[in-house]
Motif scaffolding. Structure first.
Motif, short mmCIF file in Angstrom:
data_model
loop_
_atom_site.label_atom_id
_atom_site.label_comp_id
_atom_site.label_asym_id
_atom_site.label_seq_id
_atom_site.Cartn_x
_atom_site.Cartn_y
_atom_site.Cartn_z
N GLY A 82 0.84 -1.19 0.00
CA GLY A 82 0.00 0.00 0.00
C GLY A 82 0.87 1.24 0.00
N PRO A 83 0.27 2.37 -0.30
CA PRO A 83 1.04 3.61 -0.33
C PRO A 83 1.52 3.99 1.08
CG PRO A 83 -1.29 4.03 -0.78
CD PRO A 83 -1.14 2.55 -0.66
N PRO A 84 2.52 4.88 1.13
CA PRO A 84 3.01 5.34 2.43
C PRO A 84 1.87 5.93 3.26
CG PRO A 84 4.45 6.11 0.67
CD PRO A 84 3.24 5.49 0.01
N LYS A 88 1.20 0.17 7.42
CA LYS A 88 1.98 -1.07 7.34
C LYS A 88 2.95 -1.18 8.52
CE LYS A 88 3.45 0.02 3.26
NZ LYS A 88 2.74 1.27 3.02
N SER A 89 3.70 -0.13 8.80
CA SER A 89 4.65 -0.15 9.92
C SER A 89 3.94 -0.26 11.26
CB SER A 89 5.54 1.10 9.90
OG SER A 89 6.34 1.10 8.74
N SER A 90 2.79 0.39 11.38
CA SER A 90 2.02 0.29 12.63
C SER A 90 1.51 -1.13 12.83
CB SER A 90 0.85 1.27 12.62
OG SER A 90 1.34 2.60 12.66
N GLU A 133 11.67 -4.24 3.56
CA GLU A 133 10.88 -3.13 3.01
C GLU A 133 11.18 -2.94 1.52
OE1 GLU A 133 9.75 0.17 5.10
OE2 GLU A 133 10.65 -0.44 6.99
N ASP A 134 10.18 -2.44 0.82
CA ASP A 134 10.30 -2.09 -0.59
C ASP A 134 10.88 -3.22 -1.43
OD1 ASP A 134 9.27 0.43 0.03
OD2 ASP A 134 11.26 1.21 0.49
N ILE A 135 10.39 -4.42 -1.18
CA ILE A 135 10.90 -5.59 -1.90
C ILE A 135 10.61 -5.48 -3.40
CG2 ILE A 135 8.86 -7.04 -1.58
CD1 ILE A 135 10.88 -9.34 -0.96
N ASP A 136 9.59 -4.71 -3.75
CA ASP A 136 9.25 -4.54 -5.16
C ASP A 136 10.25 -3.66 -5.91
OD1 ASP A 136 8.38 -2.41 -3.56
OD2 ASP A 136 6.88 -1.79 -5.02
N CYS A 137 11.10 -2.96 -5.19
CA CYS A 137 12.07 -2.07 -5.81
C CYS A 137 13.45 -2.71 -5.96
CB CYS A 137 12.23 -0.79 -4.98
SG CYS A 137 10.70 0.12 -4.82
N CYS A 138 13.60 -3.93 -5.51
CA CYS A 138 14.90 -4.59 -5.53
C CYS A 138 15.17 -5.21 -6.89
CB CYS A 138 14.98 -5.68 -4.46
SG CYS A 138 14.86 -4.99 -2.82
N LYS A 139 16.43 -5.11 -7.31
CA LYS A 139 16.84 -5.71 -8.57
C LYS A 139 17.03 -7.20 -8.36
CE LYS A 139 20.37 -5.46 -12.10
NZ LYS A 139 21.63 -4.87 -12.50
N VAL A 140 16.45 -7.98 -9.24
CA VAL A 140 16.59 -9.44 -9.19
C VAL A 140 17.20 -9.88 -10.51
CG1 VAL A 140 15.36 -11.62 -9.05
CG2 VAL A 140 14.61 -9.68 -7.67
N ASP A 141 18.22 -10.72 -10.43
CA ASP A 141 18.92 -11.20 -11.61
C ASP A 141 18.23 -12.47 -12.11
OD1 ASP A 141 20.63 -12.03 -13.56
OD2 ASP A 141 22.45 -11.70 -12.38
N VAL A 142 17.28 -12.29 -13.04
CA VAL A 142 16.51 -13.42 -13.56
C VAL A 142 17.39 -14.35 -14.37
CG1 VAL A 142 14.54 -14.06 -14.99
CG2 VAL A 142 14.41 -12.04 -13.54
N GLN A 143 18.35 -13.80 -15.11
CA GLN A 143 19.25 -14.64 -15.91
C GLN A 143 20.03 -15.59 -15.02
OE1 GLN A 143 17.61 -14.08 -18.81
NE2 GLN A 143 19.57 -14.72 -19.61
#
Length: 166
Positions: A82-84, A88-90, A133-143
């Motif tokens: 969800g947005p800031p 979520k933290s609470s 936190e912000d797991i959607d912003c992490c770079k994942v090496d699919v290759q």
């Protein structure tokens, strides 16, 4: 009684030196007291959802021996999104206060490889909540993930690829 008196902590990772991070991931968890006032009684949350979460947490805690008996890791995962400012933290603080579990806050951006992530996760304590936190912003090496699933050997080329979290 001991659990009731426990002072909850929130842990974050401190880098001892950048050279050590590149050599062997030498970091340590630093902590401060978790003095967040959130509880399930004070949370503005739909009553049915609140009851579902509390019942799930109680069931999870009560089944620790069952997990051990069947040989499974005693862990429970939640994906909060969800947005800031949406609580979520609470909610995490309310869960920690309810369970009397410490909180470990992990930034995946500071993790450089799968083995480094494994060492960091193993350095957390039992009866704790791990927050990524912000797991959607992490770079994942699919290759690399595809290469790992196709490879059965531990050749030098495999170890050269271990520079990103998959």
């Amino acid at each position: 009684m001991k659990q009731e008196e426990k002072v909850l902590k929130i842990y974050t990772r401190h880098i001892l030196s950048w050279e050590d991070v590149f050599e062997d991931g030498n970091t340590e968890w630093g902590s401060i007291n978790l003095e967040h006032p959130a509880t399930f009684e004070t949370m503005a949350l739909e009553p049915d959802l609140k009851r579902t979460i509390v019942e799930d947490l109680e069931r999870f805690v009560s089944r620790r021996e069952f997990y051990k008996k069947v040989g499974k890791a005693w862990k429970r995962g939640y994906l909060l999104y969800g947005p800031p400012g949406t609580g979520k933290s609470s909610l995490i603080a309310a869960m920690a206060n309810f369970l009397k579990f410490d909180v470990f806050d992990l930034e995946l951006a500071s993790i450089r490889s799968d083995s480094h992530l494994k060492r960091v996760l193993l350095s957390t304590t039992n009866r704790s909540i791990l927050v990524i936190e912000d797991i959607d912003c992490c770079k994942v090496d699919v290759q690399k993930r595809k290469h790992d699933s196709d490879s059965d050997s531990d050749s030098d080329s495999d170890s050269d690829l271990e520079t990103e979290v998959t």
